[in-house]
Design an enzyme around this catalytic site. Structure first.
Site, PDB file in Angstrom:
ATOM      1  N   ASP A  20       1.180  -1.432  -0.001  1.00  0.00           N
ATOM      2  CA  ASP A  20       0.223   0.390  -0.285  1.00  0.00           C
ATOM      3  C   ASP A  20       0.502   0.940   0.117  1.00  0.00           C
ATOM      4  OD1 ASP A  20      -2.924   0.302  -0.005  1.00  0.00           O
ATOM      5  OD2 ASP A  20      -2.624   2.149   1.528  1.00  0.00           O
TER       6      ASP A  20
ATOM      7  N   GLU B  23       1.054  -0.275  -5.024  1.00  0.00           N
ATOM      8  CA  GLU B  23       0.029   0.503  -5.686  1.00  0.00           C
ATOM      9  C   GLU B  23       0.627   1.484  -5.923  1.00  0.00           C
ATOM     10  OE1 GLU B  23      -3.244   3.166  -4.071  1.00  0.00           O
ATOM     11  OE2 GLU B  23      -1.513   1.491  -2.135  1.00  0.00           O
TER      12      GLU B  23
ATOM     13  N   ASP C 259     -10.293   2.986  -3.894  1.00  0.00           N
ATOM     14  CA  ASP C 259      -9.687   4.549  -4.086  1.00  0.00           C
ATOM     15  C   ASP C 259     -10.495   4.816  -4.932  1.00  0.00           C
ATOM     16  OD1 ASP C 259      -7.980   4.379  -1.897  1.00  0.00           O
ATOM     17  OD2 ASP C 259      -6.198   3.253  -2.983  1.00  0.00           O
TER      18      ASP C 259
END
Length: 229
Positions: free
Chosen positions: A86, A115, A182
């Protein structure tokens, strides 16, 4: 597949640091500005100024050992096949060099995906990650099929440019997505995109009709289609 994110204030080291202040054995695990520590960004460095997400000091050898032990534990004992990281671009790159070395040492075929929302060339040359979440693919596909900015021939050209920028092996490992936790759900993105175009209604039925060719592309394009549950 494991999921590695930034530690929150409810974890054990965070709680101990909050309660004991300078006497805490974990006080140097974080970027503390002042004591006593309270749930206030003025007291410590936190991710995007969110108090519940204090930033770990990965330059601290103890922190590195702890995080790397977690990464290798789940590879060896948990049997996971890899890690999805992340926001790794907001952590010192040298940490990910060591992370890759330890994880690949535990399982040579382990898959490491980061990510990364934009140009990922820095991360894909065999030093850091095997793959990234391919948000660029998402942006280009939505611009074509949902926002109607250009046609399929232009989309093919633009996607080809990005394939040339990345190592060939990485292109076949990218996580190609149209939506994630997201972003807006893909059907919502299509409804909103079409709803702003002349002669389009943005209805659910119209969005589904325009989504189908985008899904066909996603499932046949080099890489791995990533579907939000």
């Amino acid at each position: 597949m494991g999921y590695l994110t930034i530690q929150g204030q409810t974890s054990s080291p965070s709680r101990i640091s909050w309660k004991r202040g300078k006497k805490s054995p974990y006080i140097d695990w974080y970027y503390i500005h002042k004591c006593p520590v309270s749930l206030d960004p003025s007291c410590y460095l936190c991710w995007w100024n969110i108090p519940s997400l204090p930033k770990l000091k990965v330059t601290n050898p103890e922190v590195r050992r702890y995080l790397l032990s977690v990464a290798t534990y789940w590879i060896r004992e948990g049997g996971i096949d890899g890690w999805r990281l992340d926001m790794p671009n907001e952590i010192e790159p040298t940490f990910w060099l060591e992370f890759r070395d330890k994880v690949k040492g535990a399982k040579g075929e382990a898959y490491i995906a980061g990510e990364i929302w934009r140009d990922a060339r820095f991360w894909l040359w065999g030093k850091y990650f095997d793959s990234v979440m391919n948000y660029i693919f998402r942006d280009l596909v939505l611009a074509c099929f949902a926002q109607r900015r250009y046609g399929p021939s232009v989309l093919d050209f633009l996607l080809g440019l990005w394939r040339l920028r990345y190592p060939e092996g990485a292109n076949f490992a990218l996580l190609n997505l149209l939506g994630s936790h997201d972003t807006a759900r893909v059907i919502t993105a299509f409804q909103e995109g079409l709803g702003h175009q002349p002669h389009h209604t943005g209805s659910y039925e119209e969005a589904m009709e325009h989504l189908r060719p985008a899904l066909i592309l996603q499932f046949t394009y080099p890489g791995a289609p990533m579907i939000r549950g």
